[in-house]
Design a protein around this motif. Structure first.
Motif, mmCIF file in Angstrom:
data_model
loop_
_atom_site.group_PDB
_atom_site.id
_atom_site.type_symbol
_atom_site.label_atom_id
_atom_site.label_comp_id
_atom_site.label_asym_id
_atom_site.label_seq_id
_atom_site.Cartn_x
_atom_site.Cartn_y
_atom_site.Cartn_z
ATOM 1 N N ALA A 295 0.851 -1.190 0.000
ATOM 2 C CA ALA A 295 0.000 0.000 0.000
ATOM 3 C C ALA A 295 0.886 1.239 0.000
ATOM 4 O O ALA A 295 2.096 1.174 0.203
ATOM 5 C CB ALA A 295 -0.913 0.002 1.230
ATOM 6 N N ASP A 296 0.243 2.380 -0.231
ATOM 7 C CA ASP A 296 0.915 3.677 -0.123
ATOM 8 C C ASP A 296 0.796 4.128 1.332
ATOM 9 O O ASP A 296 -0.298 4.427 1.812
ATOM 10 C CB ASP A 296 0.253 4.688 -1.068
ATOM 11 N N ALA A 297 1.927 4.176 2.022
ATOM 12 C CA ALA A 297 1.906 4.479 3.462
ATOM 13 C C ALA A 297 1.321 5.848 3.748
ATOM 14 O O ALA A 297 0.741 6.059 4.821
ATOM 15 C CB ALA A 297 3.320 4.380 4.037
ATOM 16 N N LEU A 298 1.449 6.806 2.813
ATOM 17 C CA LEU A 298 0.932 8.149 3.062
ATOM 18 C C LEU A 298 -0.563 8.245 2.805
ATOM 19 O O LEU A 298 -1.189 9.242 3.166
ATOM 20 C CB LEU A 298 1.680 9.173 2.202
ATOM 21 N N GLU A 299 -1.129 7.219 2.184
ATOM 22 C CA GLU A 299 -2.573 7.193 1.946
ATOM 23 C C GLU A 299 -3.264 6.137 2.799
ATOM 24 O O GLU A 299 -4.453 5.889 2.627
ATOM 25 C CB GLU A 299 -2.852 6.920 0.463
ATOM 26 N N THR A 300 -2.508 5.527 3.692
ATOM 27 C CA THR A 300 -3.017 4.426 4.507
ATOM 28 C C THR A 300 -3.127 4.857 5.962
ATOM 29 O O THR A 300 -2.249 5.548 6.482
ATOM 30 C CB THR A 300 -2.068 3.211 4.412
ATOM 31 N N ASP A 301 -4.219 4.441 6.603
ATOM 32 C CA ASP A 301 -4.343 4.638 8.044
ATOM 33 C C ASP A 301 -3.533 3.545 8.719
ATOM 34 O O ASP A 301 -3.890 2.367 8.655
ATOM 35 C CB ASP A 301 -5.809 4.559 8.461
ATOM 36 N N TRP A 302 -2.424 3.924 9.344
ATOM 37 C CA TRP A 302 -1.534 2.929 9.941
ATOM 38 C C TRP A 302 -2.237 2.115 11.019
ATOM 39 O O TRP A 302 -1.877 0.961 11.269
ATOM 40 C CB TRP A 302 -0.290 3.607 10.510
ATOM 41 N N ASP A 303 -3.262 2.681 11.627
ATOM 42 C CA ASP A 303 -4.019 1.952 12.653
ATOM 43 C C ASP A 303 -4.715 0.730 12.078
ATOM 44 O O ASP A 303 -4.999 -0.220 12.812
ATOM 45 C CB ASP A 303 -5.057 2.871 13.301
ATOM 46 N N ASP A 304 -5.023 0.755 10.778
ATOM 47 C CA ASP A 304 -5.686 -0.397 10.170
ATOM 48 C C ASP A 304 -4.766 -1.612 10.135
ATOM 49 O O ASP A 304 -5.235 -2.755 10.158
ATOM 50 C CB ASP A 304 -6.141 -0.064 8.742
ATOM 51 N N LEU A 305 -3.466 -1.371 10.032
ATOM 52 C CA LEU A 305 -2.510 -2.477 10.028
ATOM 53 C C LEU A 305 -2.105 -2.842 11.449
ATOM 54 O O LEU A 305 -2.082 -4.024 11.815
ATOM 55 C CB LEU A 305 -1.269 -2.090 9.217
ATOM 56 N N LEU A 306 -1.767 -1.842 12.248
ATOM 57 C CA LEU A 306 -1.355 -2.056 13.634
ATOM 58 C C LEU A 306 -1.827 -0.875 14.459
ATOM 59 O O LEU A 306 -1.317 0.237 14.304
ATOM 60 C CB LEU A 306 0.177 -2.176 13.715
ATOM 61 N N PRO A 307 -2.826 -1.056 15.307
ATOM 62 C CA PRO A 307 -3.292 0.068 16.134
ATOM 63 C C PRO A 307 -2.136 0.684 16.923
ATOM 64 O O PRO A 307 -1.269 -0.022 17.447
ATOM 65 C CB PRO A 307 -4.317 -0.590 17.069
ATOM 66 N N ALA A 308 -2.126 1.998 16.982
ATOM 67 C CA ALA A 308 -1.007 2.715 17.600
ATOM 68 C C ALA A 308 -0.750 2.253 19.026
ATOM 69 O O ALA A 308 0.402 2.170 19.461
ATOM 70 C CB ALA A 308 -1.276 4.220 17.559
ATOM 71 N N GLU A 309 -1.820 1.929 19.760
ATOM 72 C CA GLU A 309 -1.624 1.549 21.162
ATOM 73 C C GLU A 309 -0.975 0.167 21.302
ATOM 74 O O GLU A 309 -0.525 -0.204 22.379
ATOM 75 C CB GLU A 309 -2.943 1.583 21.927
ATOM 76 N N ARG A 310 -0.881 -0.594 20.192
ATOM 77 C CA ARG A 310 -0.210 -1.901 20.225
ATOM 78 C C ARG A 310 1.195 -1.849 19.641
ATOM 79 O O ARG A 310 1.923 -2.840 19.671
ATOM 80 C CB ARG A 310 -1.030 -2.938 19.456
#
Length: 934
Positions: free
Chosen positions: A462-477
């Motif tokens: 995916a394009d990291a700048l167009e992707t919600d990183w939380d969808d891959l790994l939630p920030a709190e994890r």
């Protein structure tokens, strides 16, 4: 699957008992070696041959007792014979072998003793037959277990990538391309690695290819398709009538072989290229390095600079060390020496390691993730050894070791915009997993492998700048964000990329001039903030970036965002150093490494790595706060201070300007040779041309010539048809421009776009100067010279101005805040000159006889070398001693105007100047901003 080490040692003991006392060479040598290979469960005939004929250097013929191409050469003698003669005989045989056949190991034996020479490391080992069980791991290469060393640049990785590159080209030329080709090559790379490292039976893949395919290659594609299908099928679901060698391939899983691909059509040449790659010894391949090299085979242009595109392990460790590894190692060492509660703390520490997550949002081929995984697994091995010492019955741990390893590839996450490197990243992590499983098994004497693969890395295409990183790994994890995001500068970004940076930075207007990498820093800070708001420990961040994000005008654009709405602090940093490796064609750029933590969670003591020179090893210092310029900020009232570009000097200095910019498509400019020809043929025209000096000519000598038609009286101009023709061509050139300003200048073609024609001597500074120079050369020019826009000029400059601008203080400021052109210094008027803090008392403190005499001494030292150019004089390797001494004397005097005790290092100067700038900026009455000077 290969034998475990306990089984191998037991077999070695049986072998030693069986052959004790044997002494006759000719009668039993071949039986001896057949039995020796059975110690490792590998049939000798599968890998090695007896009596290999070889041409000796002197012209005679010899016969190698046992030869394994590319791996091992053995010479056997009767008991009691001098093995020194056998050693020389073996070394002589090397001259008659092809480069591709040269072995790594030479083994000598007289039945009762062994001598072994590793030609790669020069390590030598000697032991008796009865000691074989204790030394049997030296022969791990028979099992596909080779001591793995990871170096920044290992030719074996380049050679392997080139072999695959040749196969790639052949397949592509035959019409097999795109997604299928990419996936096919990833599978082939895994099989080649598996064939030499014990995932498959030794040489199972290459032997199957050689024995089951015709020389014309016509059945190679279908056979590979069948092998891939078998690798994706559990043993109990396979057809019962599979040939034994096909059925011997293990179930791999992990989705590597799941997708159905078009079957490539091979010919004889393509088959041979595949076999050539398969015969290569892949046991020494570093998955971290090979991944990036493997990607480069897909692009023939990139392959010409093969090796230029991977990140060296040395530099990766500069990121992961201060980000997490150093702290984990320190914690482990503290636990190791506990007197009480040691086992419980070790188990808790192990559980924490197994719960950690690592995320590279621009992972490429996974280099950072692979090295991080390797280091984490090595730490786990060390931990398990400590736990073993806690057990009363060590055999219990040996039985449980495959359950004790709790770190796995599913703790690692990545995003990659291209599909092929994303798949390589997965495969490289699995390869490293196998290497570390093997290392774990050897440590505890128990075979340990994770085949079939039960867990997979979390790599998203995916394009990291167009992707919600939380969808891959939630920030709190997420525990750690790391990597080396793309460096693209503002001027080379595509419109879509500029739009992405503008949207993420929210700078408004033109969106600033941020490098592409800045977008990852901003997204990472916002990602960490989400975890903080959720009440979880936010991830630590460690990224590599071009040094431009901590220099020049970008600092004032990026860092207020990160310090402000991003809410982060710099926890560790490497100041600019030269990035790259020793591979051919490698790009040499200057980078920084920046580690970020959420404010309030950053460690009290920050780690700052200083480089005495751009290529030196770093020196670490501990500081309470790190500025955006990667300096010690303890002397600042606000460590977040940034230097802003100014339209005019805020320091009391006279204004400096750029030279003439003709925008003439070269029609007004002549080379020296062209000018001499014009002077000989049309002297009336030639007399209106004046010397035209830019940075190149100023530094390296030589000159060009330029005419300024508007300086010629109209009546005279009408009698110069050659110059009139030049005016006509310039008008046409400007009229074709898309820039409004240039189109307007088409109406006055006899004038320059920017006209600067000094009528008295003027001081010049080159716009760009080599990063190799300690001192940027500056000096005077005088009419009739016309300076180009590649020079900055200061009219009516005095010796005091020269003294200040050539000083180490000014050089330190320039290197701290200026931008770069590639790796060279690009002197910005608005960001360097107009903001440069003067010593207390201002210019008046410089206009003294002593300072002026020291400045004159510099000029006199230059004049003592009339044949040398400024580039010659200021080359750090060639600088004359008298000139260097003159500069040092001047530097000491200028230093003491700023601080009585002077300065020992450039970083001290830079930190002092930044504090002076902060004080000056705080008291400055801001004037309305005009257009920026360049």
């Amino acid at each position: 699957m290969r034998l475990s080490w306990p089984e191998v040692r037991a077999r070695a003991q049986q072998f030693a008992d069986s052959w004790r006392g044997e002494s006759y060479e000719k009668g039993e040598a071949q039986s001896f070696w057949n039995d020796f290979f059975q110690v490792f469960g590998v049939p000798r005939r599968r890998v090695a041959q007896f009596e290999r004929q070889v041409q000796k250097l002197g012209g005679g013929t010899g016969f190698i007792d046992l030869f394994w191409k590319g791996v091992m050469l053995a010479e056997q003698k009767s008991a009691g014979r001098d093995l020194a003669q056998a050693r020389q005989q073996a070394l002589d045989y090397l001259d008659g072998l092809k480069d591709s056949e040269l072995p790594r190991y030479i083994v000598l034996s007289d039945f009762q003793t062994f001598e072994m020479l590793d030609l790669e490391t020069s390590e030598e080992t000697q032991f008796s037959l009865e000691q074989l069980p204790d030394h049997v791991e030296k022969f791990g290469f028979i099992l596909g277990v080779t001591p793995t060393t990871f170096r920044d640049e290992d030719p074996v990785n380049l050679e392997a990538a080139e072999l695959v590159g040749r196969l790639h080209d052949a397949l592509k030329d035959a019409g097999y391309s795109g997604h299928d080709l990419e996936r096919f090559l990833v599978r082939i790379a895994f099989c080649l690695f598996a064939d030499d490292t014990g995932i498959f039976e030794r040489n199972l893949f290459v032997d199957t290819l050689e024995s089951r395919t015709r020389e014309d290659g016509s059945d190679t594609g279908p056979l590979l398709a069948q092998i891939f299908q078998v690798l994706n099928t559990p043993e109990d679901l396979r057809p019962r009538n599979l040939p034994a060698d096909i059925a011997a391939f293990p179930y791999v899983n992990g989705e590597l072989f799941a997708e159905s691909l078009r079957i490539p059509s091979f010919d004889g040449d393509m088959r041979e290229k595949l076999l050539e790659a398969a015969r290569f010894d892949w046991s020494g391949i570093s998955p971290a390095i090979f991944g990036a090299l493997f990607q480069s085979v897909m692009d023939p242009q990139a392959r010409r600079a093969l090796g230029a595109h991977y990140t060296s392990e040395k530099n990766i460790l500069k990121v992961i060390g201060p980000l997490f590894l150093d702290d984990l190692r320190d914690e482990f060492e503290r636990i190791r020496v506990l007197k009480t509660g040691r086992r419980k703390r070790l188990e808790e520490f192990h559980a924490r390691l197994a719960s950690m997550t690592f995320f590279d949002p621009a992972c490429g081929c996974g280099n950072f993730l692979v090295i991080a995984y390797r280091e984490l697994r090595q730490l786990e091995i060390d931990l398990l050894k400590e736990l073993q010492a806690e057990r009363e019955d060590a055999r219990t741990l040996e039985m449980d070791v495959q359950f004790m390893s709790r770190i796995d590839v599913d703790q690692f996450y990545g995003i990659e915009i291209e599909e092929f490197p994303a798949r390589i990243a997965e495969t490289a992590l699995w390869m490293m997993d196998h290497i570390m499983n093997d290392r774990l098994g050897r440590e505890f004497g128990k075979s340990f492998a994770r085949i079939p693969l039960k867990k997979s890395p979390n790599i998203r295409h995916a394009d990291a700048l167009e992707t919600d990183w939380d969808d891959l790994l939630p920030a709190e994890r997420c525990n750690f964000l790391l990597g080396n995001p793309p460096f693209l500068g503002a001027k080379v970004q595509t419109p879509a990329q500029r739009a992405q940076v503008r949207r993420i930075a929210r700078l408004g207007g033109s969106g600033g001039t941020l490098d592409f990498v800045a977008a990852w820093f901003i997204k990472a800070a916002e990602y960490a903030a989400k975890a903080d708001k959720a009440g979880a420990a936010p991830p630590r961040i460690g990224f590599v970036a071009t040094s431009s994000i901590c220099q020049g005008e970008q600092v004032a654009q990026l860092w207020p965002i990160l310090f402000g709405r991003g809410g982060v602090e710099i926890s560790f940093a490497h100041r600019p150093f030269k990035w790259g490796n020793e591979a051919r064609g490698v790009a040499q750029v200057h980078v920084v490494i920046v580690g970020l933590d959420r404010r309030g969670r950053a460690p009290k003591d920050k780690r700052l790595f200083l480089y005495p020179s751009i290529t030196a090893d770093p020196q670490e210092v501990s500081v309470p706060v790190i500025t955006a310029y990667l300096t010690d900020g303890r002397r600042l009232a606000d460590p977040h201070v940034v230097v802003k570009e100014e339209a005019r000097p805020i320091n009391g200095m006279p204004s400096i300007i750029s030279g003439s910019q003709p925008i003439d498509d070269g029609h007004y400019i002549l080379s020296e040779e062209e000018y001499r020809e014009l002077e000989a043929s049309k002297p009336a025209e030639a007399r209106w041309f004046r010397p035209f000096i830019g940075a190149q000519e100023f530094l390296n000598g030589g000159r060009r010539w330029i005419v300024h038609p508007d300086s010629i009286p109209p009546a005279e101009l009408r009698r110069l048809p050659g110059i009139l023709e030049r005016i006509r061509k310039v008008r046409e050139f400007r009229s074709r421009s898309k820039r409004k300003q240039t189109l307007e200048k088409a109406q006055t073609p006899g004038d320059f776009n920017v006209t600067v024609i000094p009528d008295r001597p003027f001081l010049v500074l080159p716009e760009v100067s080599s990063e190799r120079r300690d001192i940027m050369p500056i000096g005077w020019l005088e009419p009739p010279v016309i300076p180009s826009n590649k020079l900055r000029i200061l009219p009516d400059a005095t010796l005091a101005h020269f003294a200040l601008l050539t000083s180490a203080m000014h050089m330190a400021w320039m290197r701290l805040v200026t931008g770069r052109l590639k790796s060279d210094y690009q002197y910005g008027i608005g960001i360097v000159y107009n903001t440069f803090p003067l010593p207390p008392g201002g210019l008046e403190t410089l206009a003294t006889p002593r300072i002026e005499s020291l400045a004159q001494a510099v000029l006199d030292a230059r004049a003592a070398h009339p044949q040398a150019t400024l580039a010659d004089l200021y080359d750090p390797d060639a600088m004359p001693a008298d000139l260097r001494a003159a500069h040092r004397a001047l530097d000491r005097a200028i230093d003491r105007l700023y601080r009585r005790q002077g300065f020992d290092t450039e970083i001290e100067r830079a930190e002092h100047l930044l504090a002076l700038y902060e004080a000056a900026a705080a008291t400055l009455i801001r004037r309305p901003r005009r257009s920026r000077s360049r």
